[in-house]
Design an enzyme around this catalytic site. Structure first.
Site, PDB file in Angstrom:
ATOM      1  N   ALA A 163       0.817  -1.222   0.000  1.00  0.00           N
ATOM      2  CA  ALA A 163       0.000   0.000   0.000  1.00  0.00           C
ATOM      3  C   ALA A 163       0.850   1.270   0.000  1.00  0.00           C
ATOM      4  O   ALA A 163       0.315   2.371   0.088  1.00  0.00           O
ATOM      5  CB  ALA A 163      -0.937  -0.005   1.210  1.00  0.00           C
TER       6      ALA A 163
ATOM      7  N   ALA B  97       2.607   2.488  -2.425  1.00  0.00           N
ATOM      8  CA  ALA B  97       2.766   3.114  -3.749  1.00  0.00           C
ATOM      9  C   ALA B  97       1.693   2.590  -4.687  1.00  0.00           C
ATOM     10  O   ALA B  97       0.933   1.675  -4.331  1.00  0.00           O
ATOM     11  CB  ALA B  97       4.150   2.775  -4.327  1.00  0.00           C
TER      12      ALA B  97
ATOM     13  N   ASN C  22      -1.527  -7.430  -3.590  1.00  0.00           N
ATOM     14  CA  ASN C  22      -1.046  -6.472  -4.590  1.00  0.00           C
ATOM     15  C   ASN C  22       0.479  -6.368  -4.613  1.00  0.00           C
ATOM     16  O   ASN C  22       1.055  -6.093  -5.669  1.00  0.00           O
ATOM     17  CB  ASN C  22      -1.674  -5.106  -4.258  1.00  0.00           C
ATOM     18  CG  ASN C  22      -1.017  -3.967  -4.999  1.00  0.00           C
ATOM     19  OD1 ASN C  22      -1.203  -3.801  -6.201  1.00  0.00           O
ATOM     20  ND2 ASN C  22      -0.229  -3.166  -4.277  1.00  0.00           N
TER      21      ASN C  22
ATOM     22  N   SER D 102      -1.636  -9.970 -14.128  1.00  0.00           N
ATOM     23  CA  SER D 102      -1.152  -9.017 -15.148  1.00  0.00           C
ATOM     24  C   SER D 102      -1.471  -9.596 -16.518  1.00  0.00           C
ATOM     25  O   SER D 102      -1.581 -10.822 -16.673  1.00  0.00           O
ATOM     26  CB  SER D 102       0.362  -8.846 -15.013  1.00  0.00           C
ATOM     27  OG  SER D 102       0.896  -8.181 -16.155  1.00  0.00           O
TER      28      SER D 102
ATOM     29  N   TYR E 100       8.861 -12.726 -14.848  1.00  0.00           N
ATOM     30  CA  TYR E 100       7.758 -11.881 -14.367  1.00  0.00           C
ATOM     31  C   TYR E 100       6.423 -12.417 -14.883  1.00  0.00           C
ATOM     32  O   TYR E 100       5.481 -12.650 -14.106  1.00  0.00           O
ATOM     33  CB  TYR E 100       7.953 -10.424 -14.792  1.00  0.00           C
ATOM     34  CG  TYR E 100       6.769  -9.566 -14.372  1.00  0.00           C
ATOM     35  CD1 TYR E 100       6.513  -9.329 -13.029  1.00  0.00           C
ATOM     36  CD2 TYR E 100       5.885  -9.048 -15.323  1.00  0.00           C
ATOM     37  CE1 TYR E 100       5.409  -8.582 -12.634  1.00  0.00           C
ATOM     38  CE2 TYR E 100       4.783  -8.297 -14.932  1.00  0.00           C
ATOM     39  CZ  TYR E 100       4.558  -8.062 -13.591  1.00  0.00           C
ATOM     40  OH  TYR E 100       3.459  -7.336 -13.193  1.00  0.00           O
TER      41      TYR E 100
ATOM     42  N   GLU F  82       5.210   3.188  -9.702  1.00  0.00           N
ATOM     43  CA  GLU F  82       6.655   3.025  -9.510  1.00  0.00           C
ATOM     44  C   GLU F  82       7.155   1.723 -10.146  1.00  0.00           C
ATOM     45  O   GLU F  82       8.332   1.370 -10.021  1.00  0.00           O
ATOM     46  CB  GLU F  82       6.988   3.063  -8.016  1.00  0.00           C
ATOM     47  CG  GLU F  82       6.726   4.430  -7.416  1.00  0.00           C
ATOM     48  CD  GLU F  82       7.016   4.503  -5.923  1.00  0.00           C
ATOM     49  OE1 GLU F  82       7.575   3.548  -5.362  1.00  0.00           O
ATOM     50  OE2 GLU F  82       6.656   5.529  -5.327  1.00  0.00           O
ATOM     51  N   PHE F  83       6.240   1.013 -10.786  1.00  0.00           N
ATOM     52  CA  PHE F  83       6.551  -0.306 -11.357  1.00  0.00           C
ATOM     53  C   PHE F  83       7.802  -0.300 -12.242  1.00  0.00           C
ATOM     54  O   PHE F  83       8.706  -1.127 -12.063  1.00  0.00           O
ATOM     55  CB  PHE F  83       5.319  -0.776 -12.148  1.00  0.00           C
ATOM     56  CG  PHE F  83       5.468  -2.108 -12.824  1.00  0.00           C
ATOM     57  CD1 PHE F  83       5.259  -3.289 -12.134  1.00  0.00           C
ATOM     58  CD2 PHE F  83       5.797  -2.186 -14.168  1.00  0.00           C
ATOM     59  CE1 PHE F  83       5.377  -4.518 -12.768  1.00  0.00           C
ATOM     60  CE2 PHE F  83       5.926  -3.408 -14.811  1.00  0.00           C
ATOM     61  CZ  PHE F  83       5.712  -4.577 -14.108  1.00  0.00           C
TER      62      PHE F  83
HETATM   63  N1  LIG Z   1       2.113  -1.041 -13.093  1.00  0.00           N
HETATM   64  C1  LIG Z   1       1.816  -1.970 -13.992  1.00  0.00           C
HETATM   65  O1  LIG Z   1       1.966  -1.758 -15.219  1.00  0.00           O
HETATM   66  C2  LIG Z   1       1.242  -3.276 -13.560  1.00  0.00           C
HETATM   67  C3  LIG Z   1       1.426  -3.786 -12.294  1.00  0.00           C
HETATM   68  N2  LIG Z   1       0.908  -5.011 -11.959  1.00  0.00           N
HETATM   69  C4  LIG Z   1       1.056  -5.590 -10.629  1.00  0.00           C
HETATM   70  O2  LIG Z   1       0.347  -4.791  -9.707  1.00  0.00           O
HETATM   71  C5  LIG Z   1       0.974  -4.842  -8.432  1.00  0.00           C
HETATM   72  C6  LIG Z   1       1.253  -3.436  -7.944  1.00  0.00           C
HETATM   73  O3  LIG Z   1       2.096  -2.800  -8.875  1.00  0.00           O
HETATM   74  P1  LIG Z   1       2.278  -1.232  -8.952  1.00  0.00           P
HETATM   75  O4  LIG Z   1       1.383  -0.540  -8.023  1.00  0.00           O
HETATM   76  O5  LIG Z   1       2.222  -0.869 -10.377  1.00  0.00           O
HETATM   77  O6  LIG Z   1       3.813  -1.118  -8.491  1.00  0.00           O
HETATM   78  P2  LIG Z   1       4.548  -0.154  -7.437  1.00  0.00           P
HETATM   79  O7  LIG Z   1       5.991  -0.435  -7.606  1.00  0.00           O
HETATM   80  O8  LIG Z   1       4.080   1.244  -7.597  1.00  0.00           O
HETATM   81  O9  LIG Z   1       4.066  -0.703  -6.026  1.00  0.00           O
HETATM   82  C7  LIG Z   1       4.445  -1.982  -5.596  1.00  0.00           C
HETATM   83  C8  LIG Z   1       4.086  -2.169  -4.142  1.00  0.00           C
HETATM   84  O10 LIG Z   1       4.484  -3.491  -3.761  1.00  0.00           O
HETATM   85  C9  LIG Z   1       5.188  -3.415  -2.539  1.00  0.00           C
HETATM   86  N3  LIG Z   1       6.154  -4.488  -2.424  1.00  0.00           N
HETATM   87  C10 LIG Z   1       7.076  -4.878  -3.340  1.00  0.00           C
HETATM   88  N4  LIG Z   1       7.827  -5.872  -2.841  1.00  0.00           N
HETATM   89  C11 LIG Z   1       7.374  -6.110  -1.586  1.00  0.00           C
HETATM   90  C12 LIG Z   1       7.756  -7.005  -0.566  1.00  0.00           C
HETATM   91  N5  LIG Z   1       8.748  -7.886  -0.723  1.00  0.00           N
HETATM   92  N6  LIG Z   1       7.072  -6.979   0.605  1.00  0.00           N
HETATM   93  C13 LIG Z   1       6.074  -6.115   0.783  1.00  0.00           C
HETATM   94  N7  LIG Z   1       5.656  -5.241  -0.140  1.00  0.00           N
HETATM   95  C14 LIG Z   1       6.312  -5.235  -1.315  1.00  0.00           C
HETATM   96  C15 LIG Z   1       5.831  -2.045  -2.541  1.00  0.00           C
HETATM   97  O11 LIG Z   1       5.998  -1.595  -1.199  1.00  0.00           O
HETATM   98  P3  LIG Z   1       7.388  -1.435  -0.429  1.00  0.00           P
HETATM   99  O12 LIG Z   1       8.453  -1.246  -1.466  1.00  0.00           O
HETATM  100  O13 LIG Z   1       7.192  -0.255   0.468  1.00  0.00           O
HETATM  101  O14 LIG Z   1       7.501  -2.706   0.327  1.00  0.00           O
HETATM  102  C16 LIG Z   1       4.773  -1.199  -3.222  1.00  0.00           C
HETATM  103  O15 LIG Z   1       3.847  -0.724  -2.290  1.00  0.00           O
HETATM  104  C17 LIG Z   1       2.212  -5.709  -8.608  1.00  0.00           C
HETATM  105  O16 LIG Z   1       1.897  -7.018  -8.211  1.00  0.00           O
HETATM  106  C18 LIG Z   1       2.480  -5.648 -10.105  1.00  0.00           C
HETATM  107  O17 LIG Z   1       3.156  -6.792 -10.569  1.00  0.00           O
HETATM  108  C19 LIG Z   1       0.156  -5.734 -12.847  1.00  0.00           C
HETATM  109  C20 LIG Z   1      -0.050  -5.271 -14.099  1.00  0.00           C
HETATM  110  C21 LIG Z   1       0.447  -4.009 -14.554  1.00  0.00           C
HETATM  111  O1  LIG Z   2       2.439  -6.253 -15.336  1.00  0.00           O
HETATM  112  C1  LIG Z   2       2.778  -5.265 -15.936  1.00  0.00           C
HETATM  113  C2  LIG Z   2       2.360  -4.991 -17.287  1.00  0.00           C
HETATM  114  S1  LIG Z   2       3.601  -5.321 -18.366  1.00  0.00           S
HETATM  115  O2  LIG Z   2       4.680  -4.297 -18.182  1.00  0.00           O
HETATM  116  O3  LIG Z   2       4.161  -6.646 -18.133  1.00  0.00           O
HETATM  117  O4  LIG Z   2       3.006  -5.209 -19.721  1.00  0.00           O
END
Ligand SMILES: NC(=O)C1=CN([C@@H]2O[C@H](COP(=O)(O)OP(=O)(O)OC[C@H]3O[C@@H](n4cnc5c(N)ncnc54)[C@H](OP(=O)(O)O)[C@@H]3O)[C@@H](O)[C@H]2O)C=CC1
Ligand SMILES: O=CCS(=O)(=O)O
Length: 250
Positions: free
Chosen positions: A10, A12, A84, A137, A150, A186-187
């Site tokens: 949560a 980001a 998430n 995803s 991934y 931040e992905f």
């Molecule tokens: N953005 C995109 O294009 C897409 C994203 N997704 C998926 O959606 C989800 C969220 O992505 P998104 O919001 O874009 O990415 P962000 O990088 O913005 O956020 C990722 C979140 O995951 C947390 N996180 C990562 N690793 C850990 C860990 N080991 N333990 C606890 N928390 C963790 C981070 O928190 P912290 O670092 O503070 O622990 C952060 O809050 C992911 O599963 C991603 O694979 C799916 C499809 C598309």
């Molecule tokens: O899950 C994230 C979307 S993509 O970058 O793999 O297309």
């Protein structure tokens, strides 16, 4: 009755947007992540609803157990678990990838999700209600160069979500796999190890999904009548499509 949602990751992106969306709907929040100061800032922002913060790494099975067992009164009966927390690392071809990155993705996207789900499910089954929302995803369905591990972790999440539905048949617990395409958060910064220029190029001259778009999807699947279960929800930005997944620019 006030409902409780537990959101991993949560701090980001989707997780933070989801926290804001459900707070606006009056839900009680359990917010998790590793960056404590981010969680504190979110709690300060969402002061109208009860918020419990749990700072831990989802890869740490013992920490997941400790934190979920220590939920304060009023937060224990989780109605919705949003799995998430997750990440992609790198976009190199398989033979050039770092094995450590592959392990981190497997440990987070698969094993972290399993830790949380296994801990939360018994309560949901006992109460005869609940909803597990997993962040899959499009990468779990459509292969692309550099998506190697991934995408494979997200394919696991998709099939695990379906198999959960099979196990939960008749138990009143819903399962949904949200399958977003390109969304700006931040992905990419994480994927490219903090290289902001490289990350920015992913979203250049096109309109990606936003974290708020995905929060809207999660809100929708969770607030439908309980006799409705959305199994999968695949959503892409209009600028993204199939084949080589081209991005229409300009
Ligand atoms: N953005 C995109 O294009 C897409 C994203 N997704 C998926 O959606 C989800 C969220 O992505 P998104 O919001 O874009 O990415 P962000 O990088 O913005 O956020 C990722 C979140 O995951 C947390 N996180 C990562 N690793 C850990 C860990 N080991 N333990 C606890 N928390 C963790 C981070 O928190 P912290 O670092 O503070 O622990 C952060 O809050 C992911 O599963 C991603 O694979 C799916 C499809 C598309
Ligand atoms: O899950 C994230 C979307 S993509 O970058 O793999 O297309």
């Amino acid at each position: 009755m006030t409902k409780t949602i537990c959101i991993t990751g949560a701090t980001a992106g989707f997780g933070a947007a989801c926290a804001r969306k459900f707070a606006a709907g009056g839900w009680r929040l359990v917010l998790t992540g590793r960056r404590h100061e981010r969680l504190e800032a979110l709690r300060a922002e969402l002061s109208d609803v009860p918020v419990h913060l749990a700072v831990f790494d989802v890869r740490d099975k013992a920490a997941c157990e400790r934190e979920l067992n220590a939920l304060p009164q009023g937060f224990g009966d989780i109605d919705v678990l949003v799995n998430n927390a997750g990440l992609a690392l790198g976009l190199e071809p398989a033979w050039e990838c770092r094995l450590e990155d592959w392990e981190t993705m497997v440990d987070t996207n698969i094993k972290g999700l399993l830790h949380m789900t296994r801990l939360v499910l018994p309560g949901m089954v006992a109460r005869g209600r609940g909803h597990v929302v997993n962040l899959g995803s499009i990468a779990g369905d459509y292969p692309y160069p550099g998506g190697n591990v991934y995408g494979a972790t997200k394919a696991f999440v998709k099939q695990f979500s379906r198999n959960l539905r099979a196990d939960l048949h008749g138990k009143g617990v819903r399962v949904t796999n949200i399958e977003p395409g390109m969304a700006e958060s931040e992905f990419s910064l994480v994927r490219f190890q903090g290289d902001a220029e490289k990350a920015g190029k992913v979203y250049d001259k096109c309109q990606p999904l936003t974290p708020e778009d995905i929060a809207e999807c999660i809100w929708w699947v969770c607030t439908l009548p309980v006799h409705m279960n959305i199994n999968r929800l695949e959503v892409m930005p209009t600028c993204q499509s199939f084949g080589p997944l081209p991005v229409a620019r300009g």
